[in-house]
Design a protein around this motif. Sequence first.
Motif, PDB file in Angstrom:
ATOM      1  N   GLY A 387       0.812  -1.213   0.000  1.00 37.93           N
ATOM      2  CA  GLY A 387       0.000   0.000   0.000  1.00 37.93           C
ATOM      3  C   GLY A 387       0.843   1.259   0.000  1.00 37.93           C
ATOM      4  O   GLY A 387       1.960   1.298  -0.526  1.00 37.93           O
ATOM      5  N   GLU A 388       0.327   2.307   0.633  1.00 33.74           N
ATOM      6  CA  GLU A 388       0.965   3.623   0.617  1.00 33.74           C
ATOM      7  C   GLU A 388       1.908   3.844   1.785  1.00 33.74           C
ATOM      8  O   GLU A 388       2.274   4.970   2.082  1.00 33.74           O
ATOM      9  CB  GLU A 388      -0.122   4.710   0.617  1.00 33.74           C
ATOM     10  N   SER A 389       2.301   2.781   2.474  1.00 31.48           N
ATOM     11  CA  SER A 389       3.175   2.923   3.640  1.00 31.48           C
ATOM     12  C   SER A 389       4.529   3.489   3.236  1.00 31.48           C
ATOM     13  O   SER A 389       4.979   3.358   2.097  1.00 31.48           O
ATOM     14  CB  SER A 389       3.363   1.561   4.320  1.00 31.48           C
ATOM     15  N   SER A 390       5.182   4.086   4.221  1.00 32.68           N
ATOM     16  CA  SER A 390       6.515   4.643   3.985  1.00 32.68           C
ATOM     17  C   SER A 390       7.551   3.536   4.164  1.00 32.68           C
ATOM     18  O   SER A 390       7.655   2.936   5.239  1.00 32.68           O
ATOM     19  CB  SER A 390       6.779   5.782   4.976  1.00 32.68           C
ATOM     20  N   PHE A 391       8.303   3.241   3.103  1.00 37.48           N
ATOM     21  CA  PHE A 391       9.330   2.204   3.196  1.00 37.48           C
ATOM     22  C   PHE A 391      10.358   2.423   2.091  1.00 37.48           C
ATOM     23  O   PHE A 391      10.109   3.133   1.105  1.00 37.48           O
ATOM     24  CB  PHE A 391       8.724   0.800   3.080  1.00 37.48           C
ATOM     25  N   ASP A 392      11.532   1.813   2.282  1.00 34.56           N
ATOM     26  CA  ASP A 392      12.608   1.899   1.305  1.00 34.56           C
ATOM     27  C   ASP A 392      12.306   0.927   0.167  1.00 34.56           C
ATOM     28  O   ASP A 392      12.350  -0.292   0.351  1.00 34.56           O
ATOM     29  CB  ASP A 392      13.942   1.554   1.966  1.00 34.56           C
ATOM     30  N   LYS A 393      11.998   1.457  -0.994  1.00 31.50           N
ATOM     31  CA  LYS A 393      11.577   0.621  -2.115  1.00 31.50           C
ATOM     32  C   LYS A 393      12.676  -0.307  -2.618  1.00 31.50           C
ATOM     33  O   LYS A 393      12.404  -1.302  -3.277  1.00 31.50           O
ATOM     34  CB  LYS A 393      11.070   1.498  -3.262  1.00 31.50           C
ATOM     35  N   ASN A 394      13.934   0.020  -2.316  1.00 30.37           N
ATOM     36  CA  ASN A 394      15.050  -0.809  -2.786  1.00 30.37           C
ATOM     37  C   ASN A 394      15.446  -1.912  -1.804  1.00 30.37           C
ATOM     38  O   ASN A 394      16.347  -2.701  -2.081  1.00 30.37           O
ATOM     39  CB  ASN A 394      16.269   0.071  -3.086  1.00 30.37           C
ATOM     40  N   SER A 395      14.785  -1.958  -0.651  1.00 30.08           N
ATOM     41  CA  SER A 395      15.119  -2.971   0.350  1.00 30.08           C
ATOM     42  C   SER A 395      14.716  -4.363  -0.141  1.00 30.08           C
ATOM     43  O   SER A 395      13.634  -4.541  -0.717  1.00 30.08           O
ATOM     44  CB  SER A 395      14.405  -2.681   1.675  1.00 30.08           C
ATOM     45  N   CYS A 396      15.575  -5.347   0.123  1.00 25.38           N
ATOM     46  CA  CYS A 396      15.247  -6.733  -0.206  1.00 25.38           C
ATOM     47  C   CYS A 396      14.277  -7.276   0.840  1.00 25.38           C
ATOM     48  O   CYS A 396      14.301  -6.852   1.997  1.00 25.38           O
ATOM     49  CB  CYS A 396      16.502  -7.600  -0.199  1.00 25.38           C
ATOM     50  N   VAL A 397      13.436  -8.207   0.450  1.00 26.49           N
ATOM     51  CA  VAL A 397      12.570  -8.847   1.435  1.00 26.49           C
ATOM     52  C   VAL A 397      13.395  -9.861   2.223  1.00 26.49           C
ATOM     53  O   VAL A 397      14.421 -10.345   1.757  1.00 26.49           O
ATOM     54  CB  VAL A 397      11.366  -9.552   0.763  1.00 26.49           C
ATOM     55  N   TRP A 398      12.960 -10.151   3.437  1.00 28.00           N
ATOM     56  CA  TRP A 398      13.639 -11.139   4.274  1.00 28.00           C
ATOM     57  C   TRP A 398      12.768 -12.377   4.385  1.00 28.00           C
ATOM     58  O   TRP A 398      11.574 -12.334   4.134  1.00 28.00           O
ATOM     59  CB  TRP A 398      13.946 -10.576   5.661  1.00 28.00           C
ATOM     60  N   MET A 399      13.398 -13.490   4.764  1.00 26.83           N
ATOM     61  CA  MET A 399      12.704 -14.774   4.811  1.00 26.83           C
ATOM     62  C   MET A 399      12.824 -15.389   6.203  1.00 26.83           C
ATOM     63  O   MET A 399      13.846 -15.266   6.875  1.00 26.83           O
ATOM     64  CB  MET A 399      13.323 -15.736   3.796  1.00 26.83           C
ATOM     65  N   SER A 400      11.767 -16.082   6.611  1.00 35.93           N
ATOM     66  CA  SER A 400      11.888 -16.942   7.780  1.00 35.93           C
ATOM     67  C   SER A 400      12.510 -18.259   7.327  1.00 35.93           C
ATOM     68  O   SER A 400      12.718 -18.478   6.146  1.00 35.93           O
ATOM     69  CB  SER A 400      10.512 -17.182   8.421  1.00 35.93           C
ATOM     70  N   GLY A 401      12.761 -19.142   8.269  1.00 40.84           N
ATOM     71  CA  GLY A 401      13.416 -20.416   7.965  1.00 40.84           C
ATOM     72  C   GLY A 401      14.578 -20.596   8.898  1.00 40.84           C
ATOM     73  O   GLY A 401      14.615 -21.515   9.726  1.00 40.84           O
ATOM     74  N   LEU A 402      15.546 -19.689   8.798  1.00 39.03           N
ATOM     75  CA  LEU A 402      16.683 -19.591   9.718  1.00 39.03           C
ATOM     76  C   LEU A 402      16.804 -18.131  10.118  1.00 39.03           C
ATOM     77  O   LEU A 402      17.094 -17.274   9.276  1.00 39.03           O
ATOM     78  CB  LEU A 402      17.975 -20.064   9.047  1.00 39.03           C
ATOM     79  N   ASN A 403      16.567 -17.832  11.391  1.00 44.63           N
ATOM     80  CA  ASN A 403      16.591 -16.445  11.853  1.00 44.63           C
ATOM     81  C   ASN A 403      17.314 -16.349  13.193  1.00 44.63           C
ATOM     82  O   ASN A 403      16.978 -17.068  14.137  1.00 44.63           O
ATOM     83  CB  ASN A 403      15.171 -15.895  12.013  1.00 44.63           C
ATOM     84  N   VAL A 404      18.313 -15.482  13.248  1.00 43.47           N
ATOM     85  CA  VAL A 404      19.031 -15.200  14.486  1.00 43.47           C
ATOM     86  C   VAL A 404      18.389 -13.949  15.096  1.00 43.47           C
ATOM     87  O   VAL A 404      18.398 -12.876  14.479  1.00 43.47           O
ATOM     88  CB  VAL A 404      20.529 -14.950  14.224  1.00 43.47           C
ATOM     89  N   ILE A 405      17.825 -14.085  16.289  1.00 50.06           N
ATOM     90  CA  ILE A 405      17.046 -13.008  16.876  1.00 50.06           C
ATOM     91  C   ILE A 405      17.742 -12.445  18.118  1.00 50.06           C
ATOM     92  O   ILE A 405      18.034 -13.183  19.072  1.00 50.06           O
ATOM     93  CB  ILE A 405      15.632 -13.490  17.264  1.00 50.06           C
TER      94      ILE A 405
END
Length: 517
Positions: A387-405
Amino acid sequence: MMANNNRKENDKAGTTEVTESTKNEVKDIEKLCELRFGSYCKWREEHREDMKDSIVKKLKDRLFVARAYFPSIAKLPAQNKLSQELKKNIQEFEHILSESTRDIDLPSQVRSPARLIISACFIRIENKLQRMEVAIAEARTCPVECHNVHKKLSQILDMTEDEANFYTRQSAFLHQLAVQTMPKSLHCLSMKLTVEYFNSSLHDMAPPPPERFSDPMMHHYVIFSNNILASSVVINSTVTHARDSGSLVFHVLTDEQNYFPMKLWFFKHSYREAAIQVLDIEHLDLDYHDKKALLSMSLPVEFHVSFLGVDGPSATPLKTEYLSVFSHAQYLLPYIFKNLKKVVILDDDVVVQRDLSDLWNLNMGGKVNGALQLCSVRLGQLSSYLGESSFDKNSCVWMSGLNVIDLARWRELDLTETYRKLGQQFSKLSKSIEASALRASLLTFQDQIYALGNVWALSGMGHDYGLDVKVIKNAAVLHYNGRMKPWLELGIPRYKRYWKSFLNRNDRFLAECNVNP
């Protein structure tokens, strides 16, 4: 003679052109199918069965077309012979179809010990089809009233499209049902373990000492799952490759229905020196003001998103990728594990192929979520979802599966509250709960992702047939994201062996329930 030769050459060229056109159409249909349903289309081709009652259906199809042309041909005095031929063919087809609704009702094929003998009646039906084809082909060359023919054929087309759409929707629904429904063998396993649990004295035993489960010096892995076998494979593969299994603690969070069979399974099976804690997430006492909105057993959410490509006009304009992000329940991690500063989340559809202890030494530079990034998809390409949210359009999406939190940093930024507010905001804009969850998850961790190298995790094992064997062997974690999970019949055969090698095959419950993915 030259004229005849030229006509033959033209016919040959025309045939070649039609053949190439047909091949291109088939390829386009295959691409469209893959865009909508992923590699299920390839699985469908591999398991395709012959159409039932194909001869009767062909007879009906030719009868419809002949009926469409006959009224117009009958009005042409010069085509009296063709009109009579069509009428005769129509009557013969009507007679055959009045007695036969299935291929089995037609004159059958008779097998002798020496060879297959086709009955004379069966040959006559083939001849009738050929004569009808010739008559229809000749009718198409006649100047007829297009309105009448168009009206008839449109009726046929509408009927065919309605039927095709119905079966497409039915196929998609059944496929979705198949991949989301637990196989009966795994359901059997869960039921038998539940009965065994309550027949044993395990439920009367005191719980194990909690010190190890809350010791921040240990390496804590979190798994959200309602699949006993999948959880076992994740833990077994992780422990098998660990240099020091004594430092490993696994927290398996499940729902009330699977809590008792999970508990018995991990009580009965040891995984070297690793400690395993099973938690019923639906009955945790958490200090969070809106826990009811998030506290329900939910697995990482998988999406398959389509968007316009940017690779130039020659490329496929529509691209499809599989994304997996956190579920609602995973945003309560800081409240579930109050004493821990760092955890590693493993989805239950992963297989570990290497020691993961180096993940605990990563300097994430203040980032909260160490994750695999999928840079073939940028946030700007998902504007229709975000939608119209404010975000960096060039950012890559992230994935779950292996996540260090980094839980300490998560608490500092109060990302759980950020997710809750974004979820409420997006739910007002969209009727789709899934779309709201995707938006909220991607934007909650905006600027808080530490990119793990591609050697750490390989995604696509549950939908991509084309992964390179060398890349698979070199990846620390294999992620079976997609609809073709390795414990399902739909699983991609050549990838299943990486998962199956970590099954506890000697367990008697697996044999009793015929569990053999």
